[in-house]
Design a protein around this motif. Sequence first.
Motif, PDB file in Angstrom:
ATOM      1  N   GLY A 106      33.983  44.709  51.104  1.00 19.09           N
ATOM      2  CA  GLY A 106      33.689  45.230  49.762  1.00 19.09           C
ATOM      3  C   GLY A 106      34.813  46.108  49.232  1.00 19.09           C
ATOM      4  O   GLY A 106      35.168  46.035  48.057  1.00 19.09           O
ATOM      5  N   GLY A 107      35.388  46.938  50.097  1.00 22.01           N
ATOM      6  CA  GLY A 107      36.509  47.768  49.685  1.00 22.01           C
ATOM      7  C   GLY A 107      37.732  46.944  49.329  1.00 22.01           C
ATOM      8  O   GLY A 107      38.414  47.207  48.326  1.00 22.01           O
ATOM      9  N   ALA A 108      38.025  45.926  50.134  1.00 18.02           N
ATOM     10  CA  ALA A 108      39.175  45.061  49.848  1.00 18.02           C
ATOM     11  C   ALA A 108      38.969  44.280  48.551  1.00 18.02           C
ATOM     12  O   ALA A 108      39.896  44.138  47.742  1.00 18.02           O
ATOM     13  CB  ALA A 108      39.410  44.105  51.012  1.00 18.02           C
ATOM     14  N   LEU A 109      37.755  43.792  48.336  1.00 18.95           N
ATOM     15  CA  LEU A 109      37.472  43.074  47.090  1.00 18.95           C
ATOM     16  C   LEU A 109      37.576  43.998  45.882  1.00 18.95           C
ATOM     17  O   LEU A 109      38.066  43.594  44.822  1.00 18.95           O
ATOM     18  CB  LEU A 109      36.083  42.430  47.155  1.00 18.95           C
ATOM     19  CG  LEU A 109      35.932  41.266  48.122  1.00 18.95           C
ATOM     20  CD1 LEU A 109      34.479  40.829  48.214  1.00 18.95           C
ATOM     21  CD2 LEU A 109      36.825  40.106  47.723  1.00 18.95           C
ATOM     22  N   ALA A 110      37.122  45.231  46.033  1.00 20.01           N
ATOM     23  CA  ALA A 110      37.223  46.191  44.931  1.00 20.01           C
ATOM     24  C   ALA A 110      38.682  46.497  44.613  1.00 20.01           C
ATOM     25  O   ALA A 110      39.052  46.638  43.443  1.00 20.01           O
ATOM     26  CB  ALA A 110      36.476  47.475  45.278  1.00 20.01           C
ATOM     27  N   ASP A 111      39.516  46.597  45.635  1.00 24.58           N
ATOM     28  CA  ASP A 111      40.939  46.828  45.399  1.00 24.58           C
ATOM     29  C   ASP A 111      41.610  45.616  44.782  1.00 24.58           C
ATOM     30  O   ASP A 111      42.506  45.750  43.956  1.00 24.58           O
ATOM     31  CB  ASP A 111      41.644  47.180  46.716  1.00 24.58           C
ATOM     32  CG  ASP A 111      41.305  48.576  47.203  1.00 24.58           C
ATOM     33  OD1 ASP A 111      40.806  49.386  46.397  1.00 24.58           O
ATOM     34  OD2 ASP A 111      41.540  48.847  48.398  1.00 24.58           O
ATOM     35  N   ARG A 112      41.185  44.444  45.173  1.00 25.54           N
ATOM     36  CA  ARG A 112      41.828  43.210  44.696  1.00 25.54           C
ATOM     37  C   ARG A 112      41.345  42.806  43.305  1.00 25.54           C
ATOM     38  O   ARG A 112      42.138  42.445  42.450  1.00 25.54           O
ATOM     39  CB  ARG A 112      41.535  42.100  45.701  1.00 25.54           C
ATOM     40  CG  ARG A 112      42.038  40.759  45.312  1.00 25.54           C
ATOM     41  CD  ARG A 112      43.403  40.538  45.855  1.00 25.54           C
ATOM     42  NE  ARG A 112      43.740  39.137  45.697  1.00 25.54           N
ATOM     43  CZ  ARG A 112      44.916  38.749  45.295  1.00 25.54           C
ATOM     44  NH1 ARG A 112      45.848  39.613  45.059  1.00 25.54           N
ATOM     45  NH2 ARG A 112      45.169  37.483  45.158  1.00 25.54           N
ATOM     46  N   PHE A 113      40.027  42.843  43.077  1.00 28.85           N
ATOM     47  CA  PHE A 113      39.463  42.332  41.826  1.00 28.85           C
ATOM     48  C   PHE A 113      38.915  43.416  40.908  1.00 28.85           C
ATOM     49  O   PHE A 113      38.487  43.114  39.806  1.00 28.85           O
ATOM     50  CB  PHE A 113      38.354  41.313  42.129  1.00 28.85           C
ATOM     51  CG  PHE A 113      38.840  40.125  42.892  1.00 28.85           C
ATOM     52  CD1 PHE A 113      39.651  39.178  42.295  1.00 28.85           C
ATOM     53  CD2 PHE A 113      38.509  39.965  44.222  1.00 28.85           C
ATOM     54  CE1 PHE A 113      40.115  38.088  43.003  1.00 28.85           C
ATOM     55  CE2 PHE A 113      38.959  38.878  44.946  1.00 28.85           C
ATOM     56  CZ  PHE A 113      39.767  37.935  44.339  1.00 28.85           C
ATOM     57  N   GLY A 114      38.848  44.637  41.387  1.00 30.28           N
ATOM     58  CA  GLY A 114      38.346  45.742  40.577  1.00 30.28           C
ATOM     59  C   GLY A 114      36.966  46.177  41.009  1.00 30.28           C
ATOM     60  O   GLY A 114      36.179  45.397  41.554  1.00 30.28           O
ATOM     61  N   ARG A 115      36.703  47.449  40.761  1.00 31.77           N
ATOM     62  CA  ARG A 115      35.427  48.021  41.166  1.00 31.77           C
ATOM     63  C   ARG A 115      34.265  47.413  40.393  1.00 31.77           C
ATOM     64  O   ARG A 115      33.237  47.082  40.951  1.00 31.77           O
ATOM     65  CB  ARG A 115      35.455  49.538  40.970  1.00 31.77           C
ATOM     66  CG  ARG A 115      36.384  50.235  41.933  1.00 31.77           C
ATOM     67  CD  ARG A 115      36.804  51.573  41.344  1.00 31.77           C
ATOM     68  NE  ARG A 115      37.699  52.344  42.156  1.00 31.77           N
ATOM     69  CZ  ARG A 115      38.953  52.053  42.427  1.00 31.77           C
ATOM     70  NH1 ARG A 115      39.474  50.935  41.997  1.00 31.77           N
ATOM     71  NH2 ARG A 115      39.696  52.848  43.161  1.00 31.77           N
ATOM     72  N   ARG A 116      34.442  47.285  39.085  1.00 31.42           N
ATOM     73  CA  ARG A 116      33.354  46.775  38.250  1.00 31.42           C
ATOM     74  C   ARG A 116      32.961  45.353  38.641  1.00 31.42           C
ATOM     75  O   ARG A 116      31.776  45.048  38.799  1.00 31.42           O
ATOM     76  CB  ARG A 116      33.766  46.828  36.783  1.00 31.42           C
ATOM     77  CG  ARG A 116      32.667  46.337  35.856  1.00 31.42           C
ATOM     78  CD  ARG A 116      33.068  46.473  34.431  1.00 31.42           C
ATOM     79  NE  ARG A 116      33.186  47.896  34.128  1.00 31.42           N
ATOM     80  CZ  ARG A 116      33.559  48.377  32.972  1.00 31.42           C
ATOM     81  NH1 ARG A 116      33.860  47.556  31.992  1.00 31.42           N
ATOM     82  NH2 ARG A 116      33.643  49.658  32.764  1.00 31.42           N
ATOM     83  N   ALA A 117      33.943  44.490  38.822  1.00 29.37           N
ATOM     84  CA  ALA A 117      33.646  43.101  39.180  1.00 29.37           C
ATOM     85  C   ALA A 117      32.945  43.022  40.532  1.00 29.37           C
ATOM     86  O   ALA A 117      31.975  42.280  40.701  1.00 29.37           O
ATOM     87  CB  ALA A 117      34.935  42.274  39.206  1.00 29.37           C
ATOM     88  N   THR A 118      33.422  43.813  41.502  1.00 31.00           N
ATOM     89  CA  THR A 118      32.805  43.805  42.821  1.00 31.00           C
ATOM     90  C   THR A 118      31.378  44.327  42.755  1.00 31.00           C
ATOM     91  O   THR A 118      30.473  43.777  43.395  1.00 31.00           O
ATOM     92  CB  THR A 118      33.639  44.640  43.805  1.00 31.00           C
ATOM     93  OG1 THR A 118      34.987  44.144  43.791  1.00 31.00           O
ATOM     94  CG2 THR A 118      33.084  44.558  45.204  1.00 31.00           C
ATOM     95  N   LEU A 119      31.170  45.380  41.975  1.00 26.60           N
ATOM     96  CA  LEU A 119      29.812  45.926  41.824  1.00 26.60           C
ATOM     97  C   LEU A 119      28.876  44.930  41.152  1.00 26.60           C
ATOM     98  O   LEU A 119      27.727  44.766  41.580  1.00 26.60           O
ATOM     99  CB  LEU A 119      29.847  47.225  41.026  1.00 26.60           C
ATOM    100  CG  LEU A 119      30.338  48.443  41.774  1.00 26.60           C
ATOM    101  CD1 LEU A 119      30.559  49.597  40.813  1.00 26.60           C
ATOM    102  CD2 LEU A 119      29.349  48.826  42.842  1.00 26.60           C
TER     103      LEU A 119
END
Length: 188
Positions: A106-119
């Motif tokens: 989840g942290g890697a996805l938030a860094d890669r695609f953004g916090r909003r998109a991951t959330l």
Amino acid sequence: RPMSQSHQTNGQNVTPGATSATIELRSAVTPANDVDACSKAGRVGPFGLSRTYWTLWVGMLLNRLGGTVFFLLGLYLTRERGLSPEVAGLAISLYAVGGLPAGPVGGALADRFGRRATLLVGTTCAGALMLALGFARSLGAIFAIAPLLGFFTDACRPPLQAAVADVVPISERARAYARGLDDADLAI
């Protein structure tokens, strides 16, 4: 001075006329602590924290409430679905196993695609899987849904925490990360 003859630099042979090169590795994303917190904070809300923070806090609360399925899953599976305690324990274990890789991913996805998109993806998938688990009738479906539900429920936590760091000034982060309210906050 120009190199006219071959000599060693740091244990390597350097040929005449050769130029040295350096490689610089940089991350393609900006770490959360490099964001100007005050510019994203928005208007001040209750207890001196921004309204954006309180929106995130409500999201954290909903995420934690969704995580209570972990504790109630055993009761649901044994009482409502009639499964043996051993089988219910296996389903709960699968839920927990699904959550193990969720934090780093989840942290890697938030860094890669953004916090909003991951959330948005994590919360939507967790809600849909929660409903699917409630409607699942076969043991195979329960065993397939449980680890996915555990993953998506826990994958939302790193981007939520990083978003709090984005919108709360450094001086207020201890309070924002649930250190608790000061007595001055409670005095009205």
